[in-house]
Design an enzyme around this catalytic site. Structure first.
Site, PDB file in Angstrom:
ATOM      1  N   THR A  72      24.014 -66.667 -30.293  1.00 58.32           N
ATOM      2  CA  THR A  72      25.025 -65.657 -30.581  1.00 58.32           C
ATOM      3  C   THR A  72      24.350 -64.308 -30.802  1.00 58.32           C
ATOM      4  OG1 THR A  72      24.925 -66.144 -32.931  1.00 58.32           O
ATOM      5  CG2 THR A  72      26.575 -67.338 -31.637  1.00 58.32           C
ATOM      6  N   TYR A  73      25.162 -63.290 -30.949  1.00 55.66           N
ATOM      7  CA  TYR A  73      24.649 -61.938 -31.151  1.00 55.66           C
ATOM      8  C   TYR A  73      23.681 -61.927 -32.328  1.00 55.66           C
ATOM      9  CZ  TYR A  73      24.598 -56.887 -31.784  1.00 55.66           C
ATOM     10  OH  TYR A  73      24.208 -55.578 -31.902  1.00 55.66           O
ATOM     11  N   PRO A  74      22.423 -61.541 -32.117  1.00 52.65           N
ATOM     12  CA  PRO A  74      21.413 -61.706 -33.157  1.00 52.65           C
ATOM     13  C   PRO A  74      21.465 -60.695 -34.289  1.00 52.65           C
ATOM     14  CG  PRO A  74      20.434 -60.744 -31.193  1.00 52.65           C
ATOM     15  CD  PRO A  74      21.855 -61.078 -30.856  1.00 52.65           C
TER      16      PRO A  74
END
Length: 113
Positions: A72-74
């Site tokens: 997922t978006y880090p």
């Protein structure tokens, strides 16, 4: 075992001696899966374990997110996944399987629900 360290201590102190088990209780317990890493906790662990810089960890995470859709978006501070991502579980497992064949068995046995 309640504690691996305690069990190992018992093994170390009794090794080579005769013993018999007189009683035991088998319990299956389920514990919830750990929360996903936040970027900051991942950077700390990667630094301790692999001597990676925070920038290197961020760059790897960004690549895994943008190029491979494996994470997922880090840069989010939340360790919880949005509910709408549950619908993507099967796709994520498929991407993992195609990018990391060594995880094929784990993916095949994973419950996407």
């Amino acid at each position: 075992m309640l504690s691996r360290k305690l069990a190992q201590t018992v093994v170390n102190k009794t090794q080579g001696q005769e013993a018999s088990v007189t009683d035991y209780k088998l319990q299956n317990r389920q514990s919830p899966a750990p929360l996903p890493y936040s970027l900051s906790i991942l950077q700390i662990d990667a630094s301790k374990r692999f001597n990676l810089s925070p920038k290197m960890v961020l760059d790897v995470c960004q690549s895994l997110y943008e190029k491979h859709q494996l994470i997922t978006y880090p840069r989010s501070d939340s360790r919880y996944l949005p509910k709408e991502q549950f619908a993507q579980a099967a796709k994520v497992l498929s991407v993992i399987k195609s990018n990391a064949p060594s995880f094929e068995s784990a993916v095949d046995n994973a419950n996407p629900n």
